[in-house]
Structure formats: C-alpha cells, structure tokens
Design an enzyme around this catalytic site. Structure first.
Site, PDB file in Angstrom:
ATOM      1  N   GLU A   1      28.131 -10.879  13.310  1.00 42.81           N
ATOM      2  CA  GLU A   1      29.271 -11.721  13.650  1.00 42.81           C
ATOM      3  C   GLU A   1      29.236 -13.025  12.857  1.00 42.81           C
ATOM      4  OE1 GLU A   1      27.099 -10.321  15.656  1.00 42.81           O
ATOM      5  OE2 GLU A   1      28.038  -9.496  17.436  1.00 42.81           O
TER       6      GLU A   1
ATOM      7  N   CYS B   1      25.527 -11.388  20.850  1.00 43.98           N
ATOM      8  CA  CYS B   1      24.513 -12.192  21.527  1.00 43.98           C
ATOM      9  C   CYS B   1      25.142 -13.521  21.977  1.00 43.98           C
ATOM     10  CB  CYS B   1      23.321 -12.445  20.598  1.00 43.98           C
ATOM     11  SG  CYS B   1      23.641 -13.617  19.264  1.00 43.98           S
TER      12      CYS B   1
END
Length: 139
Positions: A59, A93
């Site tokens: 990401e 996360c």
C-alpha cells in the site's frame, strides 16, 4: 468506485504488482493498486529488506507511485495477498490504514482480494474508525 470493469482493472493491477513483490524473508507477497482521482491506477508491491524495519508495504509503494505521478486522492484501493480461499484475509496493516487515510475519505472502498479474486470490501471508516487525518489539523 465506479463500475465492475474499473474494479476488475484495479484487482488485476494488484495481482500483477503482487507478482513483483520482493519477499525473500516472509514469502508473503502482497500487491496493491489505487484508483486515483484522475482515473489512473497506481500499483505497488511489498519490498522486504534484510534490515526488517526498512521494508515497505504494498500500500505504501502504491501511494508513493500515486503521489509521484501527481494524484493526491484515493477513490478506491485493492489489496491482494494470502492464499486463495484461506480463512484469513489480507487487510492493510495499521500503519498503512493511516497512510491511506492521508489521501482518502472515510467512505473510500478498500477491496480485499486473494489470488482467487475479491473476498470482501470495507470502507476506510470500518478499518480505521474515528481516525486522525488531515482535517484534524485544521483547528
């Protein structure tokens, strides 16, 4: 998110990025693709490092590609990781949820995929409720 064709392109970009992941230590390859405000797609993969804290999530890589190209808003994001049909899904996360928040709204869809395809879709608000973002600094 606009339509099914656009979602399919986003998922395929995440899949292709995952193929390029550098994960020699964890063997856990992840790809991410962002649909930017311009309509362009920006992809990234995880990049591990022998000095573990120096690694980078998929990401984060995709956000870096988006910002480098000049976009600043995330309309949607797809994350692909894990094994097809596994019980656990590969959600971003905590650090990446906060990174996504910097460029997205609470309503931004986050599509979680495995190699078999789309598993679930969350909004950023669901994954990061009551988040701290750029508007918190406006007072």
């Amino acid at each position: 998110m606009a339509d099914t064709a656009e979602l399919d392109r986003l998922i395929e970009a995440a899949r292709a990025a995952r193929e390029n992941a550098h994960a020699p230590y964890s063997k856990f390859k992840v790809g991410a693709a962002i649909l930017g405000d311009s309509g362009r797609i920006f992809a990234g993969c995880n990049v591990e490092n022998a000095a573990y804290p120096q690694g980078q999530c998929a990401e984060s890589s995709a956000i870096g590609a988006m910002v480098t190209a000049g976009d600043r808003r995330i309309r949607a994001i797809a994350v692909m990781g894990g094994e097809a049909g596994a019980e656990e899904i590969c959600t971003p996360c905590g650090g990446c949820r906060q990174r996504i928040r910097e460029f997205a709204t609470p309503e931004t869809p986050i599509h979680i995929c495995d190699p078999a395809g789309l598993r679930r879709t969350f909004t950023l608000e669901t994954l990061l409720p009551e988040s701290f973002g750029p508007t918190n600094l406006a007072f």
